[in-house]
Design a protein around this motif. Structure first.
Motif, mmCIF file in Angstrom:
data_model
loop_
_atom_site.group_PDB
_atom_site.id
_atom_site.type_symbol
_atom_site.label_atom_id
_atom_site.label_comp_id
_atom_site.label_asym_id
_atom_site.label_seq_id
_atom_site.Cartn_x
_atom_site.Cartn_y
_atom_site.Cartn_z
ATOM 1 N N GLU A 283 0.833 -1.209 0.000
ATOM 2 C CA GLU A 283 0.000 0.000 0.000
ATOM 3 C C GLU A 283 0.864 1.254 0.000
ATOM 4 O O GLU A 283 0.569 2.228 -0.692
ATOM 5 C CB GLU A 283 -0.935 -0.006 1.205
ATOM 6 C CG GLU A 283 -1.823 1.223 1.316
ATOM 7 C CD GLU A 283 -2.739 1.405 0.110
ATOM 8 O OE1 GLU A 283 -3.106 2.566 -0.162
ATOM 9 O OE2 GLU A 283 -3.080 0.416 -0.559
ATOM 10 N N THR B 81 -5.697 8.845 -7.125
ATOM 11 C CA THR B 81 -6.507 9.080 -5.936
ATOM 12 C C THR B 81 -7.452 10.238 -6.213
ATOM 13 O O THR B 81 -7.007 11.337 -6.550
ATOM 14 C CB THR B 81 -5.633 9.412 -4.713
ATOM 15 O OG1 THR B 81 -4.793 8.304 -4.416
ATOM 16 C CG2 THR B 81 -6.493 9.725 -3.501
ATOM 17 N N ARG C 180 2.187 8.898 -8.255
ATOM 18 C CA ARG C 180 0.981 9.139 -7.453
ATOM 19 C C ARG C 180 0.373 10.467 -7.889
ATOM 20 O O ARG C 180 1.013 11.515 -7.752
ATOM 21 C CB ARG C 180 1.341 9.222 -5.963
ATOM 22 C CG ARG C 180 1.780 7.907 -5.347
ATOM 23 C CD ARG C 180 2.511 8.112 -4.027
ATOM 24 N NE ARG C 180 1.767 8.900 -3.052
ATOM 25 C CZ ARG C 180 0.890 8.379 -2.182
ATOM 26 N NH1 ARG C 180 0.646 7.081 -2.188
ATOM 27 N NH2 ARG C 180 0.281 9.161 -1.318
ATOM 28 N N ASP D 70 -8.219 4.515 -8.398
ATOM 29 C CA ASP D 70 -7.665 3.486 -7.513
ATOM 30 C C ASP D 70 -8.003 3.732 -6.046
ATOM 31 O O ASP D 70 -8.165 2.788 -5.277
ATOM 32 C CB ASP D 70 -6.146 3.430 -7.666
ATOM 33 C CG ASP D 70 -5.723 3.140 -9.084
ATOM 34 O OD1 ASP D 70 -6.045 2.042 -9.577
ATOM 35 O OD2 ASP D 70 -5.079 4.011 -9.704
ATOM 36 N N ARG D 71 -8.069 4.987 -5.640
ATOM 37 C CA ARG D 71 -8.354 5.353 -4.265
ATOM 38 C C ARG D 71 -9.319 6.539 -4.259
ATOM 39 O O ARG D 71 -9.293 7.376 -5.170
ATOM 40 C CB ARG D 71 -7.078 5.764 -3.509
ATOM 41 C CG ARG D 71 -5.961 4.726 -3.509
ATOM 42 C CD ARG D 71 -6.292 3.545 -2.620
ATOM 43 N NE ARG D 71 -5.161 2.631 -2.513
ATOM 44 C CZ ARG D 71 -4.932 1.617 -3.340
ATOM 45 N NH1 ARG D 71 -5.751 1.399 -4.366
ATOM 46 N NH2 ARG D 71 -3.892 0.820 -3.160
ATOM 47 N N PHE E 252 -15.825 -0.152 -4.539
ATOM 48 C CA PHE E 252 -14.700 0.214 -3.693
ATOM 49 C C PHE E 252 -14.873 -0.407 -2.311
ATOM 50 O O PHE E 252 -15.983 -0.736 -1.903
ATOM 51 C CB PHE E 252 -14.586 1.742 -3.585
ATOM 52 C CG PHE E 252 -14.295 2.415 -4.893
ATOM 53 C CD1 PHE E 252 -12.993 2.663 -5.278
ATOM 54 C CD2 PHE E 252 -15.329 2.776 -5.751
ATOM 55 C CE1 PHE E 252 -12.720 3.265 -6.498
ATOM 56 C CE2 PHE E 252 -15.068 3.377 -6.967
ATOM 57 C CZ PHE E 252 -13.757 3.619 -7.339
ATOM 58 N N ARG F 20 -14.134 0.279 1.729
ATOM 59 C CA ARG F 20 -13.776 1.351 2.664
ATOM 60 C C ARG F 20 -12.588 0.918 3.513
ATOM 61 O O ARG F 20 -12.569 -0.162 4.070
ATOM 62 C CB ARG F 20 -14.961 1.711 3.582
ATOM 63 C CG ARG F 20 -14.696 3.002 4.364
ATOM 64 C CD ARG F 20 -15.942 3.494 5.060
ATOM 65 N NE ARG F 20 -16.313 2.626 6.169
ATOM 66 C CZ ARG F 20 -17.436 2.788 6.876
ATOM 67 N NH1 ARG F 20 -18.290 3.750 6.551
ATOM 68 N NH2 ARG F 20 -17.703 1.971 7.869
ATOM 69 N N THR F 21 -11.593 1.786 3.600
ATOM 70 C CA THR F 21 -10.375 1.477 4.345
ATOM 71 C C THR F 21 -10.187 2.356 5.570
ATOM 72 O O THR F 21 -9.299 2.096 6.379
ATOM 73 C CB THR F 21 -9.146 1.638 3.433
ATOM 74 O OG1 THR F 21 -9.137 2.964 2.872
ATOM 75 C CG2 THR F 21 -9.180 0.618 2.312
ATOM 76 N N THR G 177 -12.097 6.911 3.459
ATOM 77 C CA THR G 177 -11.130 6.519 2.439
ATOM 78 C C THR G 177 -11.527 5.164 1.873
ATOM 79 O O THR G 177 -12.042 4.291 2.578
ATOM 80 C CB THR G 177 -9.699 6.432 3.013
ATOM 81 O OG1 THR G 177 -9.682 5.550 4.141
ATOM 82 C CG2 THR G 177 -9.217 7.812 3.447
ATOM 83 N N TYR G 178 -11.289 5.009 0.569
ATOM 84 C CA TYR G 178 -11.658 3.799 -0.143
ATOM 85 C C TYR G 178 -10.543 3.392 -1.081
ATOM 86 O O TYR G 178 -9.777 4.235 -1.562
ATOM 87 C CB TYR G 178 -12.925 4.029 -0.980
ATOM 88 C CG TYR G 178 -14.165 4.375 -0.175
ATOM 89 C CD1 TYR G 178 -15.053 3.377 0.203
ATOM 90 C CD2 TYR G 178 -14.421 5.704 0.190
ATOM 91 C CE1 TYR G 178 -16.188 3.693 0.931
ATOM 92 C CE2 TYR G 178 -15.556 6.017 0.931
ATOM 93 C CZ TYR G 178 -16.435 5.005 1.290
ATOM 94 O OH TYR G 178 -17.555 5.321 2.023
ATOM 95 N N ARG G 179 -10.477 2.102 -1.379
ATOM 96 C CA ARG G 179 -9.601 1.587 -2.433
ATOM 97 C C ARG G 179 -10.443 0.789 -3.413
ATOM 98 O O ARG G 179 -11.511 0.279 -3.080
ATOM 99 C CB ARG G 179 -8.476 0.711 -1.861
ATOM 100 C CG ARG G 179 -8.936 -0.528 -1.134
ATOM 101 C CD ARG G 179 -7.772 -1.457 -0.820
ATOM 102 N NE ARG G 179 -8.176 -2.550 0.056
ATOM 103 C CZ ARG G 179 -8.806 -3.642 -0.356
ATOM 104 N NH1 ARG G 179 -9.128 -3.784 -1.633
ATOM 105 N NH2 ARG G 179 -9.150 -4.585 0.499
ATOM 106 N N ARG G 180 -9.945 0.664 -4.604
ATOM 107 C CA ARG G 180 -10.628 -0.102 -5.632
ATOM 108 C C ARG G 180 -10.870 -1.538 -5.170
ATOM 109 O O ARG G 180 -9.992 -2.166 -4.574
ATOM 110 C CB ARG G 180 -9.780 -0.104 -6.903
ATOM 111 C CG ARG G 180 -10.343 -0.940 -8.045
ATOM 112 C CD ARG G 180 -9.211 -1.333 -8.990
ATOM 113 N NE ARG G 180 -8.577 -0.172 -9.560
ATOM 114 C CZ ARG G 180 -8.955 0.413 -10.684
ATOM 115 N NH1 ARG G 180 -9.993 -0.063 -11.349
ATOM 116 N NH2 ARG G 180 -8.308 1.456 -11.155
#
Length: 363
Positions: A131, A148, A290, A310-311, A343, A345-346, A358-361
């Motif tokens: 990550e 992002t 990035r 991606d984010r 996505f 949730r992170t 915050t989220y990631r794919r």
């Protein structure tokens, strides 16, 4: 390894096209097991983390365990291979989070350590290390930077009133967090609509971090941005790139170049807009790992439609606006639930009175 990851994060936004790496050297248990040196990739990508730590450690590196967030490089570039430097320093063991997929390395750094008789352990904190360097890894594997998308909306996903008023939906704490995001990204990207509506500067203005502003990138397919826009007027003070369609007005293009802007040409997609995969490929070719996108509704929709997000970093203010407010993304052709981008949730945290999600794919 957690300490090494923390050191590596210091380099985010400052070391591209190189990865952000951390290195901690710990003396042998028989000698006390103390940390003897810490290193991280320096601005511009050099010196590398290993070289920094070995310089600090001197003779104390002999017999030490090296904790590395990424496989040491094994190729001769502007600096000698870090794997060779670790061998020459006489380290006793290496603990490496993840291998480096760069074809110039790709296991050769680890092989060099093992060939020298140094025990190597891999995989410790691998998820965190992946990550941390997701941008570098995406560029190596896909030829484009990690994308992002940053959003600041009401609870019902509105970014402005129907008349275009948007400053400020979220509060000061959320805005400061947004500036911190800028400091940890190589580049920040917006569309022409955002420039025409808000005339942003897109620099990091956190006290003490003003020097960590990313490259500013503007998508302008028809070269319609006014030269008085703050992005253009300040191009000599902060690196500014403008991406436009191939074969545009050469004289207009030169005006931007004369203003200090680097102009990049990209092909059109089937609708006559800039091809976003081609744009991101051009950024990746220039070393960007990035990119933070602060989009208007049309650019957000285009990126989501192309499956290039991606984010997501989403600031939500505790307000409602209703259907006459402007949405975070215009329609982008989702006819079935199965077609909607997904996505995971992170994170969820407070940012003053607002919420930060915050989220990631979804893989």
């Amino acid at each position: 390894m957690q300490a090494a990851l923390g050191l590596a994060r210091r380099g985010l936004g400052r070391v591209w096209p190189n990865p952000a790496v951390g290195c901690v050297l710990v003396e042998a248990e028989a000698a006390g097991g103390r940390v003897v040196a810490r290193g991280w990739t320096q601005p511009g990508g050099r010196p590398h983390a290993e070289a920094e730590a070995l310089r600090q450690a001197g003779d104390r590196a002999r017999g030490a365990t090296a904790y590395l967030t990424l496989e040491p490089c094994a190729h001769h570039g502007k600096t000698p291979p870090c794997a060779d430097a670790l061998v020459a320093a006489g380290i006793g063991r290496a603990v490496v989070a993840i291998e480096d997929p760069d074809p110039r390395v790709a296991g050769r750094g680890l092989a060099g350590l093992r060939a020298a008789g140094i025990p190597v352990t891999t995989g410790l904190c691998a998820v965190e290390a992946e990550e941390l360097n997701a941008g570098f890894l995406t560029r190596i594997r896909e030829g484009r930077p990690l994308v992002t998308m940053k959003l600041a909306t009401t609870l019902d996903g509105r970014i402005a009133t129907h008349g275009g008023e948007s400053q400020w939906i979220t509060g000061k704490a959320a805005r400061w967090r947004g500036h911190l995001l800028r400091a940890t990204h190589d580049a920040i990207l917006v569309g022409t609509g955002t420039v025409l509506a808000d005339d942003p500067v897109l620099t990091c203005r956190l006290p003490g971090l003003e020097g960590r502003s990313p490259v500013r990138i503007l998508l302008d397919r028809r070269l319609r941005t006014p030269l008085t826009a703050r992005l253009i007027a300040g191009a000599r003070e902060a690196p500014t790139w403008l991406v436009t369609l191939e074969g545009g007005d050469a004289m207009r293009r030169q005006v931007f170049v004369d203003s200090g802007v680097e102009v990049i040409e990209a092909p059109a997609d089937s609708d006559g807009n800039l091809s976003l995969p081609a744009v991101l490929g051009a950024l990746g070719a220039r070393g960007v790992t990035r990119v933070l996108v602060e989009p208007g509704a049309h650019l957000a929709a285009a990126l989501l439609r192309a499956d290039l997000v991606d984010r997501i970093v989403w600031f939500r203010a505790p307000t409602m606006m209703g259907g006459d407010g402007l949405p975070a993304a215009v329609a982008f052709g989702v006819d079935r639930l199965a077609d909607a981008p997904r996505f995971v949730r992170t994170g969820l945290a407070a940012a003053g009175a607002d919420m930060l999600e915050t989220y990631r794919r979804h893989s």
